[in-house]
Design a protein around this motif. Structure first.
Motif: not given
Length: 220
Positions: A51, A58, A72
């Motif tokens: 991520a 993400a 996130e």
């Protein structure tokens, strides 16, 4: 019970979350509605370790009491102002708390399709009169008046475990904890250790980074 920065300092510590993160809370919404507006691709799973890319992060999305929590881990995929407006349409409230490695601490919220307040670096906001009156007791815990002779904020809202018996908290405040308390204040959604624990166990999905362009700027 009133929202407190101390509660969120303790929650963040208990869960072991870094201060680099984005939290979005939307009242009266579904997980799918929030994902669509944030631009989250629910067909594209992303592992936590993947991520932290320049172009994407993400989101994990979780239904909680009173609404939906989306989070996130980078602090660089927070929602645009237009996304906040859309998330709050139809009488809802949408709020964001964000901190990143550059120590840019954002707080913002929208109600019924209108952005009420938003600041990319709310800690250094040059004109605090822009802050709604009911938020000032929390906001003032973290705000640093750069025009003051000694620009020092209030004592830090640290978790009780960090403070020895009889000692008072010292040092700069945890701006993310204060922002999360303001999120609770405007949405009425209290986030708990259990909520954030569950958040760690759900799947994460792709979202583009750097879609937010701040309207409010800190003082020069």
């Amino acid at each position: 019970m009133a929202a407190t920065a101390e509660h969120y300092a303790e929650v963040l510590e208990e869960v072991g979350l870094d201060t680099e993160a984005t939290f979005v809370v939307v009242t009266g919404a579904t997980r799918e509605e929030v994902a669509e507006v944030l631009g989250v691709d629910l067909g594209r799973r992303v592992a936590l370790g993947d991520a932290f890319e320049e172009d994407h992060s993400a989101y994990a999305l979780l239904e909680v009491a009173g609404g939906v929590l989306a989070a996130e881990p980078t602090g660089y995929a927070d929602p645009s102002l237009e996304a906040l407006r859309r998330l709050s349409a139809g009488g809802r409230t949408a709020a964001v708390a964000r901190s990143n490695v550059q120590a840019h601490d954002r707080f913002g919220f929208a109600r019924d399709g209108r952005v009420v307040f938003d600041a990319d670096e709310y800690v250094f906001l040059d004109d605090p009169t822009q802050v709604p009156d009911d938020l000032r007791p929390l906001f003032d815990r973290a705000w640093i008046d750069l025009d003051a002779e000694d620009p020092v904020p209030a004592p830090a809202p640290v978790a009780p475990a960090d403070v020895a018996d009889g000692e008072e908290p010292t040092g700069p405040p945890d701006a993310l904890a204060v922002a999360l308390a303001m999120v609770e204040h405007v949405t009425g959604v209290e986030l708990t250790v259990e909520d954030l624990d569950r958040l760690q166990d759900v799947e994460r999905f792709w979202v583009a980074s750097l879609t937010y362009e701040p309207a409010q700027q800190p003082a020069d």
